[in-house]
Design a protein around this motif. Structure first.
Motif, PDB file in Angstrom:
ATOM      1  N   LEU A  69       0.841  -1.192   0.000  1.00  0.00           N
ATOM      2  CA  LEU A  69       0.000   0.000   0.000  1.00  0.00           C
ATOM      3  C   LEU A  69       0.877   1.242   0.000  1.00  0.00           C
ATOM      4  CD1 LEU A  69      -2.794  -0.827   2.611  1.00  0.00           C
ATOM      5  CD2 LEU A  69      -2.898  -1.023   0.117  1.00  0.00           C
ATOM      6  N   PHE A  70       0.481   2.198  -0.818  1.00  0.00           N
ATOM      7  CA  PHE A  70       1.098   3.510  -0.867  1.00  0.00           C
ATOM      8  C   PHE A  70       0.005   4.523  -0.554  1.00  0.00           C
ATOM      9  CE2 PHE A  70       3.792   0.829  -3.269  1.00  0.00           C
ATOM     10  CZ  PHE A  70       5.066   1.373  -3.258  1.00  0.00           C
ATOM     11  N   ALA A  71       0.373   5.655   0.039  1.00  0.00           N
ATOM     12  CA  ALA A  71      -0.644   6.635   0.422  1.00  0.00           C
ATOM     13  C   ALA A  71      -0.116   8.050   0.265  1.00  0.00           C
ATOM     14  CB  ALA A  71      -1.078   6.395   1.865  1.00  0.00           C
ATOM     15  N   ARG A  72      -1.085   8.957   0.181  1.00  0.00           N
ATOM     16  CA  ARG A  72      -0.774  10.392   0.123  1.00  0.00           C
ATOM     17  C   ARG A  72      -2.063  11.145   0.410  1.00  0.00           C
ATOM     18  NH1 ARG A  72       1.019  11.777  -5.575  1.00  0.00           N
ATOM     19  NH2 ARG A  72      -1.166  11.474  -6.080  1.00  0.00           N
ATOM     20  N   LEU A  73      -1.950  12.275   1.087  1.00  0.00           N
ATOM     21  CA  LEU A  73      -3.103  13.145   1.229  1.00  0.00           C
ATOM     22  C   LEU A  73      -3.434  13.713  -0.146  1.00  0.00           C
ATOM     23  CD1 LEU A  73      -2.419  15.195   4.481  1.00  0.00           C
ATOM     24  CD2 LEU A  73      -3.656  13.050   4.219  1.00  0.00           C
ATOM     25  N   TYR A  74      -4.702  13.752  -0.476  1.00  0.00           N
ATOM     26  CA  TYR A  74      -5.123  14.238  -1.785  1.00  0.00           C
ATOM     27  C   TYR A  74      -4.652  15.674  -2.012  1.00  0.00           C
ATOM     28  CZ  TYR A  74      -8.091  15.266  -5.777  1.00  0.00           C
ATOM     29  OH  TYR A  74      -8.553  15.618  -7.015  1.00  0.00           O
ATOM     30  N   LYS A  75      -4.681  16.482  -0.964  1.00  0.00           N
ATOM     31  CA  LYS A  75      -4.280  17.886  -1.102  1.00  0.00           C
ATOM     32  C   LYS A  75      -2.795  18.028  -1.452  1.00  0.00           C
ATOM     33  CE  LYS A  75      -3.147  18.864   3.708  1.00  0.00           C
ATOM     34  NZ  LYS A  75      -3.435  19.674   4.881  1.00  0.00           N
ATOM     35  N   ASP A  76      -1.988  16.970  -1.220  1.00  0.00           N
ATOM     36  CA  ASP A  76      -0.551  17.009  -1.503  1.00  0.00           C
ATOM     37  C   ASP A  76      -0.190  16.409  -2.861  1.00  0.00           C
ATOM     38  OD1 ASP A  76      -0.069  18.217   0.931  1.00  0.00           O
ATOM     39  OD2 ASP A  76       0.320  16.321   1.966  1.00  0.00           O
ATOM     40  N   ARG A  77      -1.183  16.100  -3.686  1.00  0.00           N
ATOM     41  CA  ARG A  77      -0.946  15.362  -4.935  1.00  0.00           C
ATOM     42  C   ARG A  77      -0.056  16.099  -5.929  1.00  0.00           C
ATOM     43  NH1 ARG A  77      -5.615  17.775  -4.923  1.00  0.00           N
ATOM     44  NH2 ARG A  77      -6.449  18.812  -6.768  1.00  0.00           N
ATOM     45  N   THR A  78       0.013  17.416  -5.870  1.00  0.00           N
ATOM     46  CA  THR A  78       0.851  18.150  -6.818  1.00  0.00           C
ATOM     47  C   THR A  78       2.250  18.405  -6.268  1.00  0.00           C
ATOM     48  OG1 THR A  78       0.046  20.286  -6.003  1.00  0.00           O
ATOM     49  CG2 THR A  78      -1.137  19.292  -7.861  1.00  0.00           C
ATOM     50  N   GLU A  79       2.473  18.081  -4.976  1.00  0.00           N
ATOM     51  CA  GLU A  79       3.740  18.415  -4.345  1.00  0.00           C
ATOM     52  C   GLU A  79       4.590  17.217  -3.953  1.00  0.00           C
ATOM     53  OE1 GLU A  79       2.195  20.687  -1.153  1.00  0.00           O
ATOM     54  OE2 GLU A  79       1.190  22.021  -2.555  1.00  0.00           O
ATOM     55  N   MET A  80       3.974  16.032  -3.806  1.00  0.00           N
ATOM     56  CA  MET A  80       4.759  14.884  -3.359  1.00  0.00           C
ATOM     57  C   MET A  80       4.234  13.598  -3.980  1.00  0.00           C
ATOM     58  SD  MET A  80       3.466  14.485   0.615  1.00  0.00           S
ATOM     59  CE  MET A  80       4.062  12.853   0.939  1.00  0.00           C
ATOM     60  N   ALA A  81       5.133  12.642  -4.107  1.00  0.00           N
ATOM     61  CA  ALA A  81       4.752  11.321  -4.604  1.00  0.00           C
ATOM     62  C   ALA A  81       4.127  10.524  -3.461  1.00  0.00           C
ATOM     63  CB  ALA A  81       5.980  10.592  -5.140  1.00  0.00           C
ATOM     64  N   ALA A  82       3.297   9.570  -3.821  1.00  0.00           N
ATOM     65  CA  ALA A  82       2.757   8.659  -2.808  1.00  0.00           C
ATOM     66  C   ALA A  82       3.910   7.863  -2.211  1.00  0.00           C
ATOM     67  CB  ALA A  82       1.737   7.728  -3.434  1.00  0.00           C
ATOM     68  N   THR A  83       3.786   7.540  -0.941  1.00  0.00           N
ATOM     69  CA  THR A  83       4.847   6.848  -0.224  1.00  0.00           C
ATOM     70  C   THR A  83       4.328   5.532   0.338  1.00  0.00           C
ATOM     71  OG1 THR A  83       5.769   8.982   0.397  1.00  0.00           O
ATOM     72  CG2 THR A  83       6.522   7.086   1.636  1.00  0.00           C
ATOM     73  N   LYS A  84       5.192   4.535   0.318  1.00  0.00           N
ATOM     74  CA  LYS A  84       4.845   3.216   0.846  1.00  0.00           C
ATOM     75  C   LYS A  84       4.520   3.312   2.331  1.00  0.00           C
ATOM     76  CE  LYS A  84       7.092  -1.201   1.727  1.00  0.00           C
ATOM     77  NZ  LYS A  84       7.495  -1.034   3.112  1.00  0.00           N
ATOM     78  N   ILE A  85       3.458   2.642   2.744  1.00  0.00           N
ATOM     79  CA  ILE A  85       3.157   2.535   4.163  1.00  0.00           C
ATOM     80  C   ILE A  85       4.158   1.550   4.748  1.00  0.00           C
ATOM     81  CG2 ILE A  85       1.451   1.830   5.876  1.00  0.00           C
ATOM     82  CD1 ILE A  85      -0.686   2.877   3.940  1.00  0.00           C
ATOM     83  N   ARG A  86       5.020   2.048   5.613  1.00  0.00           N
ATOM     84  CA  ARG A  86       6.156   1.263   6.110  1.00  0.00           C
ATOM     85  C   ARG A  86       5.746   0.264   7.181  1.00  0.00           C
ATOM     86  NH1 ARG A  86      10.785   5.347   7.601  1.00  0.00           N
ATOM     87  NH2 ARG A  86      11.872   3.390   7.946  1.00  0.00           N
ATOM     88  N   PHE A  87       6.472  -0.854   7.219  1.00  0.00           N
ATOM     89  CA  PHE A  87       6.346  -1.897   8.233  1.00  0.00           C
ATOM     90  C   PHE A  87       4.922  -2.427   8.346  1.00  0.00           C
ATOM     91  CE2 PHE A  87       9.838   0.933   9.623  1.00  0.00           C
ATOM     92  CZ  PHE A  87      10.864   0.089   9.239  1.00  0.00           C
ATOM     93  N   GLN A  88       4.284  -2.509   7.202  1.00  0.00           N
ATOM     94  CA  GLN A  88       2.926  -3.031   7.128  1.00  0.00           C
ATOM     95  C   GLN A  88       2.948  -4.534   7.394  1.00  0.00           C
ATOM     96  OE1 GLN A  88       1.119  -1.961   3.419  1.00  0.00           O
ATOM     97  NE2 GLN A  88      -0.364  -3.588   3.616  1.00  0.00           N
ATOM     98  N   THR A  89       2.059  -5.007   8.235  1.00  0.00           N
ATOM     99  CA  THR A  89       1.992  -6.433   8.522  1.00  0.00           C
ATOM    100  C   THR A  89       0.860  -7.108   7.766  1.00  0.00           C
ATOM    101  OG1 THR A  89       0.659  -6.009  10.490  1.00  0.00           O
ATOM    102  CG2 THR A  89       3.044  -6.213  10.799  1.00  0.00           C
ATOM    103  N   GLU A  90      -0.182  -6.340   7.460  1.00  0.00           N
ATOM    104  CA  GLU A  90      -1.335  -6.945   6.803  1.00  0.00           C
ATOM    105  C   GLU A  90      -2.294  -5.853   6.353  1.00  0.00           C
ATOM    106  OE1 GLU A  90      -4.938  -9.897   8.231  1.00  0.00           O
ATOM    107  OE2 GLU A  90      -3.306  -9.511   9.607  1.00  0.00           O
ATOM    108  N   HIS A  91      -3.031  -6.134   5.281  1.00  0.00           N
ATOM    109  CA  HIS A  91      -4.159  -5.279   4.912  1.00  0.00           C
ATOM    110  C   HIS A  91      -5.214  -6.121   4.211  1.00  0.00           C
ATOM    111  CE1 HIS A  91      -2.287  -5.003   0.859  1.00  0.00           C
ATOM    112  NE2 HIS A  91      -3.511  -4.718   0.440  1.00  0.00           N
ATOM    113  N   SER A  92      -6.446  -5.645   4.270  1.00  0.00           N
ATOM    114  CA  SER A  92      -7.530  -6.319   3.556  1.00  0.00           C
ATOM    115  C   SER A  92      -8.452  -5.260   2.972  1.00  0.00           C
ATOM    116  CB  SER A  92      -8.311  -7.257   4.480  1.00  0.00           C
ATOM    117  OG  SER A  92      -8.963  -6.518   5.490  1.00  0.00           O
ATOM    118  N   ILE A  93      -8.951  -5.551   1.788  1.00  0.00           N
ATOM    119  CA  ILE A  93      -9.905  -4.678   1.117  1.00  0.00           C
ATOM    120  C   ILE A  93     -11.225  -5.421   1.091  1.00  0.00           C
ATOM    121  CG2 ILE A  93     -10.512  -3.524  -1.045  1.00  0.00           C
ATOM    122  CD1 ILE A  93      -7.476  -3.298  -1.583  1.00  0.00           C
TER     123      ILE A  93
END
Length: 172
Positions: A13-37
């Motif tokens: 998973l990578f994330a970014r605040l929508y308001k920051d979309r023109t200023e920064m790249a999405a960044t990996k969520i670090r040390f993730q152990t699990e996710h489910s959609i």
């Protein structure tokens, strides 16, 4: 044709605040152990003389994720505190990408893209273990599929950088 199972550690998973979309790249969520959609539909039924008729409407779509807490360094732009403070507490719109690292094709990866809001944050700090972070993220709509590039070197360096064996002596 051989079947290859998808390994969970290669779904990042990578994330970014929508308001920051023109200023920064999405960044990996670090040390993730699990996710489910989780995506669902709601159904409603009406009994008619010809039998029961079903209608389907959109239901709740969420992402639940767990990761380990860590201390930020100066180079960490998008740490867990940023997700908690800006994304959750300030109720900011957040973009999340789920990237399948096994899907590389001509420099592009298969990606699921979502926009939504964090609806819960939980920090657990046991005396005999690591601090864990659990988030629930409410997806607006159903998301979108696409392809995107990923900076693999940045993913590899997220854990730590190479350090020399000799002591780091100032002034030498």
């Amino acid at each position: 044709m051989a079947v290859t199972l998808i390994n969970g550690k290669n779904m990042l998973l990578f994330a970014r605040l929508y308001k920051d979309r023109t200023e920064m790249a999405a960044t990996k969520i670090r040390f993730q152990t699990e996710h489910s959609i989780s995506m669902g539909m709601e159904s409603d039924s009406v009994v008619t003389k010809d039998g029961t008729m079903q209608s389907i409407t959109d239901g709740d779509n969420t992402i639940d994720m767990s990761s380990l807490a860590y201390n930020d360094d100066e180079e960490t732009i998008f740490g867990w505190r940023y997700l908690r403070d800006e994304g959750f507490k300030n109720r900011e719109l957040v973009e999340i990408w789920q990237v399948d690292l096994d899907s590389l094709n001509e420099g592009q990866y298969d990606v699921d893209y979502f926009q939504g809001y964090f609806t819960s944050f939980d920090m657990s700090a046991p005396a005999d273990g690591n601090v864990t972070l659990d988030y629930t993220y409410a997806i607006n709509g159903t998301g979108a599929r696409g392809t995107d590039t990923v900076d693999i070197e940045a993913i590899r360096q997220a854990l730590y950088d190479y350090q020399k064996m000799a002591p780091d002596t100032p002034g030498v």
